[in-house]
Design an enzyme around this catalytic site. Structure first.
Site, PDB file in Angstrom:
ATOM      1  N   ASP A  88       0.803  -0.052  10.553  1.00  0.00           N
ATOM      2  CA  ASP A  88       0.251  -0.889  11.625  1.00  0.00           C
ATOM      3  C   ASP A  88      -0.981  -0.230  12.243  1.00  0.00           C
ATOM      4  OD1 ASP A  88       2.028   1.136  12.578  1.00  0.00           O
ATOM      5  OD2 ASP A  88       2.090   0.177  14.542  1.00  0.00           O
ATOM      6  N   GLU A 150       4.523   1.885  14.413  1.00  0.00           N
ATOM      7  CA  GLU A 150       4.348   3.209  15.016  1.00  0.00           C
ATOM      8  C   GLU A 150       3.564   3.112  16.314  1.00  0.00           C
ATOM      9  OE1 GLU A 150       2.445   7.124  15.863  1.00  0.00           O
ATOM     10  OE2 GLU A 150       1.454   5.227  15.436  1.00  0.00           O
ATOM     11  N   GLU A 175      -1.252  11.494   9.788  1.00  0.00           N
ATOM     12  CA  GLU A 175      -2.039  11.085  10.964  1.00  0.00           C
ATOM     13  C   GLU A 175      -3.344  11.886  11.006  1.00  0.00           C
ATOM     14  OE1 GLU A 175      -1.556   8.810  13.240  1.00  0.00           O
ATOM     15  OE2 GLU A 175       0.593   8.375  13.295  1.00  0.00           O
TER      16      GLU A 175
HETATM   17 ZN    ZN Z   1      -1.504   6.793  13.940  1.00  0.00          ZN
END
Ligand code: ZN
Length: 389
Positions: A88, A150, A175
């Site tokens: 997402d 998330e 990330e």
């Molecule tokens: Zn992220």
């Protein structure tokens, strides 16, 4: 060798994969106007991973129609490496973007688009790294994990932890950290405190029960608790070395000459690794209950969302050592939260490391530097070699 080329050729290159992923809206948001299904992203990843020989498992997130996690597994065994990302993105402000957020746009040696850096860009790079291993027998499995929501509820990761999937030994969450290993972050809690009393004419305090006065005292208690926690807990790995508590907003009362019947405060708490969220809530409640009784107020104290626990992997963990060696950087701490606590709950030794900078995440004109592409693929290949071959 021929077979390997065939399999790898069945799947597009990095740029084509990312172009496709960026074109598929998968915003997650607590606001229903913004919230999208992530199904198209999940199905697209499955479409690429299956021809490479991955066994693909798509799991609907319980209670969240249209939201899916994907677990793609190459090889088998009880250990192995998970490369994990969320599918997402955050919502966007169209007027502040110079290009179409859903069109991958190359400019100044960067790829622009919503999710390029946070963090759809990680998937094509992980798949590219995996391509090199599709025809070698793996001693331990390589798992590509793609999660839902998330950016909003973290319910994708939460559901995986509850389901006990996937099973492996190590996990890297891609990330954006500029390819520097991250082994700790603080937790996030957002809490709601409310007092209900009774209104009455201000000329006689006996006519009511003043919620604002109760709240005044409650805020004093919260700040006192903060000072105690900051005395007790300190971690020099963090830029802000102590746990924080921020009084964020307050609403109460309506008139100077009316006794205030309701007052509500929202605050945010960022615990350090080693602090337990439930214990913190109990400490707060322990201060609020006697105070509410003294002021004869009804007390409501509840989380605004379930929170993200703090995360820490020991400095001497095998995955930390491997990532430090591959990148040449010592693992450090960051100020943002991730899905790492839930992967840890699954028993995975977990670390956060991926291409792109958090400075570009959640911003208009989000981009990924082209210079980070090949280094990412190389580092991921190094990890697969270390933990799967
Ligand atoms: Zn992220």
């Amino acid at each position: 060798m021929v077979q390997s080329t065939d399999k790898a050729n069945a799947v597009p290159g990095i740029r084509d994969m990312l172009t496709r992923l960026i074109s598929l809206p998968s915003i997650s948001s607590a606001s229903p106007d913004w919230d999208h299904s992530n199904e198209a992203v999940i199905r697209t990843l499955a479409e690429w991973l299956e021809p490479l020989g991955f066994a693909v498992d798509i799991l609907e997130v319980p209670g969240m129609p249209g939201k899916y996690n994907l677990i793609a597994t190459l090889g088998s065994g009880s250990g192995g490496l998970v490369l994990s990302g969320h599918t997402d993105t955050v919502p966007f402000d169209d007027k502040r973007w110079q290009s179409d957020p859903f069109t991958l746009t190359e400019k100044n040696d960067r790829w622009y688009g919503l999710g390029t850096c946070d963090m759809k860009g990680f998937f094509p790079l992980a798949i590219e790294a995996a391509k090199a291993f599709v025809d070698q027998p793996l001693q331990q499995p390589l798992i590509i994990l793609a999660t839902a929501d998330e950016e909003s509820s973290m319910n994708g990761a939460r559901a995986l932890a509850e389901a006990g999937k996937p099973k492996a030994r190590y996990a890297v969450i891609g990330e954006p950290t500029n390819l520097r290993p991250v082994r700790m972050h603080k937790g996030i809690m957002m809490e709601r405190l409310r007092f209900d009393g009774q209104s009455g004419h201000s000329s006689n305090p006996d006519l009511g029960r003043n919620a604002l006065e109760g709240m005044h005292e409650a805020m004093g208690e919260l700040l006192a608790l903060r000072a105690e926690w900051q005395d007790k807990y300190r971690n020099p790995n963090f830029e802000v070395q102590v746990p924080t508590l921020n009084l964020g907003c307050i609403h109460g009362g309506d008139n100077p000459n009316r006794i205030c019947a309701q007052c509500e405060l929202h605050f945010d708490l960022r615990p350090l690794p080693g602090m337990n969220m439930e214990t913190l809530r109990q400490s707060i409640l322990g201060r609020m209950q006697p105070l509410a009784e003294r002021h004869q107020l009804n007390l409501t104290f509840e989380p605004l969302f379930d929170g993200v626990p703090p995360f820490e992997t020991p400095a001497d963990a095998a995955l930390v050592k491997a990532c430090e060696k591959l990148t040449g950087h010592t693992a450090h701490a960051v100020a943002f939260a991730t899905e790492a606590p839930w992967l840890q709950k699954l028993g995975l030794e977990t670390l956060v490391m991926g291409p792109g900078s958090i400075d570009q995440a959640h911003q208009p004109d989000e981009y990924l530097e082209l210079a980070q592409l090949q280094p990412t693929v190389d580092i991921l290949k190094g990890l697969i070699k270390e933990f799967c071959l």
